[in-house]
Design an enzyme around this catalytic site. Sequence first.
Site, mmCIF file in Angstrom:
data_model
loop_
_atom_site.group_PDB
_atom_site.id
_atom_site.type_symbol
_atom_site.label_atom_id
_atom_site.label_comp_id
_atom_site.label_asym_id
_atom_site.label_seq_id
_atom_site.Cartn_x
_atom_site.Cartn_y
_atom_site.Cartn_z
ATOM 1 C CE LYS A 135 -1.426 2.861 3.375
ATOM 2 N NZ LYS A 135 -2.035 4.283 2.390
ATOM 3 C CD GLU A 176 11.836 2.725 9.502
ATOM 4 O OE1 GLU A 176 11.810 3.729 10.474
ATOM 5 O OE2 GLU A 176 11.510 3.018 8.700
ATOM 6 C CB CYS A 202 12.117 7.441 10.692
ATOM 7 S SG CYS A 202 13.214 6.213 9.510
ATOM 8 C CD GLU A 219 9.443 11.220 13.887
ATOM 9 O OE1 GLU A 219 8.272 10.345 13.640
ATOM 10 O OE2 GLU A 219 9.414 10.402 13.829
HETATM 11 P P1 NAI Z 1 1.605 7.789 9.451
HETATM 12 O O1 NAI Z 1 1.733 6.608 9.736
HETATM 13 O O2 NAI Z 1 -0.788 7.847 9.222
HETATM 14 O O3 NAI Z 1 1.188 7.295 7.713
HETATM 15 C C1 NAI Z 1 2.223 6.346 7.345
HETATM 16 C C2 NAI Z 1 1.611 4.929 6.432
HETATM 17 O O4 NAI Z 1 0.938 4.591 6.827
HETATM 18 C C3 NAI Z 1 0.550 5.632 5.133
HETATM 19 O O5 NAI Z 1 0.827 4.778 4.374
HETATM 20 C C4 NAI Z 1 -0.600 5.683 5.546
HETATM 21 O O6 NAI Z 1 -1.835 5.540 4.830
HETATM 22 C C5 NAI Z 1 -1.209 4.591 6.395
HETATM 23 N N1 NAI Z 1 -1.940 4.921 7.759
HETATM 24 C C6 NAI Z 1 -1.913 5.743 8.285
HETATM 25 N N2 NAI Z 1 -3.288 4.548 8.953
HETATM 26 C C7 NAI Z 1 -3.270 3.371 8.989
HETATM 27 C C8 NAI Z 1 -3.967 2.387 10.196
HETATM 28 N N3 NAI Z 1 -4.704 2.762 11.302
HETATM 29 N N4 NAI Z 1 -3.577 0.816 8.908
HETATM 30 C C9 NAI Z 1 -3.035 0.988 8.010
HETATM 31 N N5 NAI Z 1 -1.461 2.231 7.137
HETATM 32 C C10 NAI Z 1 -2.405 3.680 8.112
HETATM 33 O O7 NAI Z 1 1.887 9.264 8.933
HETATM 34 P P2 NAI Z 1 1.626 10.464 8.564
HETATM 35 O O8 NAI Z 1 0.319 10.655 9.203
HETATM 36 O O9 NAI Z 1 2.052 10.699 7.322
HETATM 37 O O10 NAI Z 1 2.153 11.807 9.367
HETATM 38 C C11 NAI Z 1 2.533 11.572 10.184
HETATM 39 C C12 NAI Z 1 3.517 11.744 11.970
HETATM 40 O O11 NAI Z 1 4.305 10.323 11.351
HETATM 41 C C13 NAI Z 1 4.964 12.708 11.043
HETATM 42 O O12 NAI Z 1 5.275 13.899 10.901
HETATM 43 C C14 NAI Z 1 5.954 11.888 11.126
HETATM 44 O O13 NAI Z 1 6.332 12.894 12.448
HETATM 45 C C15 NAI Z 1 5.608 10.422 10.837
HETATM 46 N N6 NAI Z 1 6.270 9.923 10.868
HETATM 47 C C16 NAI Z 1 7.188 8.983 9.988
HETATM 48 C C17 NAI Z 1 7.810 8.569 8.725
HETATM 49 C C18 NAI Z 1 8.934 6.956 9.142
HETATM 50 O O14 NAI Z 1 10.104 6.850 8.761
HETATM 51 N N7 NAI Z 1 8.870 6.823 10.148
HETATM 52 C C19 NAI Z 1 7.132 8.476 6.992
HETATM 53 C C20 NAI Z 1 6.303 9.205 8.066
HETATM 54 C C21 NAI Z 1 5.550 9.696 9.176
#
Ligand code: NAI
Length: 519
Positions: A212, A287, A321, A418
């Site tokens: 996804k 991760e 991250c 973060e």
């Molecule tokens: P997020 O964790 O919501 O999204 C990341 C992925 O998870 C996307 O593909 C999203 O569609 C999916 N997702 C979201 N909710 C889900 C659920 N309930 N079940 C399954 N999949 C789900 O991150 P978001 O909202 O884009 O960013 C929020 C914060 O997260 C950022 O400000 C940052 O601090 C952190 N982040 C960390 C990342 C990393 O590389 N570890 C990458 C992106 C964001």
Amino acid sequence: MLSKLLSKQVLNQGLRLTTRTLSTASQQKLVDRKPDVKYQKLFINNEFVDSLGGSTFEVLNPATGDVITEVADASEKDIDRAVKAAKDAFRLGSEWRRMDPAGRGVLLNRLADLIERDRAYLAALETLNNGKPFKDSYNIDIPHCISVLRYYAGWPDKMNGKVLPVAGDFFSYTRREPVGVVGQIIPWNFPMILLCWKIGPSVATGCTSIIKLDEHTPLTGLYTAKLIEEAGFPPGVINIVSGDGPHCGASLVKHPDVHKIAFTGSTQVGKIIGVECAKQVKRATLELGGKSPNIVFADCDLDLAVEMSHFALFFNQGQCCCAGSRTYVDEKIYDEFVQRSIERTKRRKVGDPFDDSTEQGPQISHEQMDKILDLIESGRRNGAKLLTGGERHGDKGFFVQPTLFADVQDNHRIAREEIFGPVMQILKFKSIEEVVERANDSEYGLAASVFTKDLDKAIVVSNALRAGSVWVNTYDNFDPVAPFGGFKHSGLGREKSEYSLDSYSETKCVTMKISERNS
Ligand code: NAI
Ligand code: MG
């Protein structure tokens, strides 16, 4: 001059960790930098299909806020279709299950070759959709994808089991078998790189998958789907869908026919996914986020430490991250370090990501920009010293000024949460014991770094830091051979390297009775 050389060193480091043979952006005549979007549908069973309800969502250019295109919005029913395709491809006797292990390596190498062929196009598409500078997409992201896939191409016929010296008249051995159908969820900060980090181990171990893509950045993943088909992967082995998190992502996590979830994203969502997986005893690798300490000792090479600390935080618009977002500086060099960091941050060039001189593009979304500006405001209110930046850059797109805070205290929100943006925090320390304790005082444990010329100190401090990756006198070394993942709330399991293969395979033990053992 020196800082120019150091910037080059940072870039060379990026190149070294990706490839030694590919040309750099400046050496190659580049094709169209504002690329056409060719694929907007879901990739299931090697075919591009509309979502079942026909719904779509808009994809924005973060540099302008304009709509680039619309892509298919996968629903729960589409996830069901994609899982069925992956399940069929994994059936006993299928083309995939009968393929020699080395054949999986050939497919990964072909996919790497096709990405190399289309490198300029993919880099441009990544920049258009994600906003990262084109020279980074071209020189770092896409070459890294190629080397990750080539690294995993070497593994399938080398994942041996063991013969076990069991007691009695038995012959006993282990086999490493694929975990089965895998659901993979990736975020928007490194869309192509994280796609390849997921494809590599899943294909190498013989799993089938549903990936996804993030709802902000689906374009390069959908194009790569076309390359997967062209490389000759059997239908259903890799399915790629675009859709949101709470519906599309969540239905993949909950699907009973998915045996493992590999997730990269926020700690908040990672915890939800962990709970869902536990209910079904589903394997999960997570991760997640970080708040990584970067410790600069007085005996460091100061030019290197200033440039690398800048890179550690600002690379990729701060959207990493593992960003080095707590910079602890020895009080003996604190003032000098802060002064040089102000100069470097003020020189950081923000603007059109397709311009070769640009170092920093936009943040991914209005929401992320607002979150960053809110945290900057909290830093001001808490009494940290704002030395440069602190505002939105321009009024079009989602740009944030390169921002530097000094005199940050451990209890400030900007030292604990973060930020995921171009906001650097500098904190002062006096002794090794003190800084190690403060560095470890975080719910996260993804990465850390140490700058010193003293080998003993480098080893003692690296061993003491509670983090999955520690870099000494460098930052963001992402060789495919090296594992990556977190301690504590930064996650479970490891990505890249041979360590990730463990989480995509099950160990089976076969024991046979033999008539008599002579020796
Ligand atoms: P997020 O964790 O919501 O999204 C990341 C992925 O998870 C996307 O593909 C999203 O569609 C999916 N997702 C979201 N909710 C889900 C659920 N309930 N079940 C399954 N999949 C789900 O991150 P978001 O909202 O884009 O960013 C929020 C914060 O997260 C950022 O400000 C940052 O601090 C952190 N982040 C960390 C990342 C990393 O590389 N570890 C990458 C992106 C964001
Ligand atoms: Mg979210």
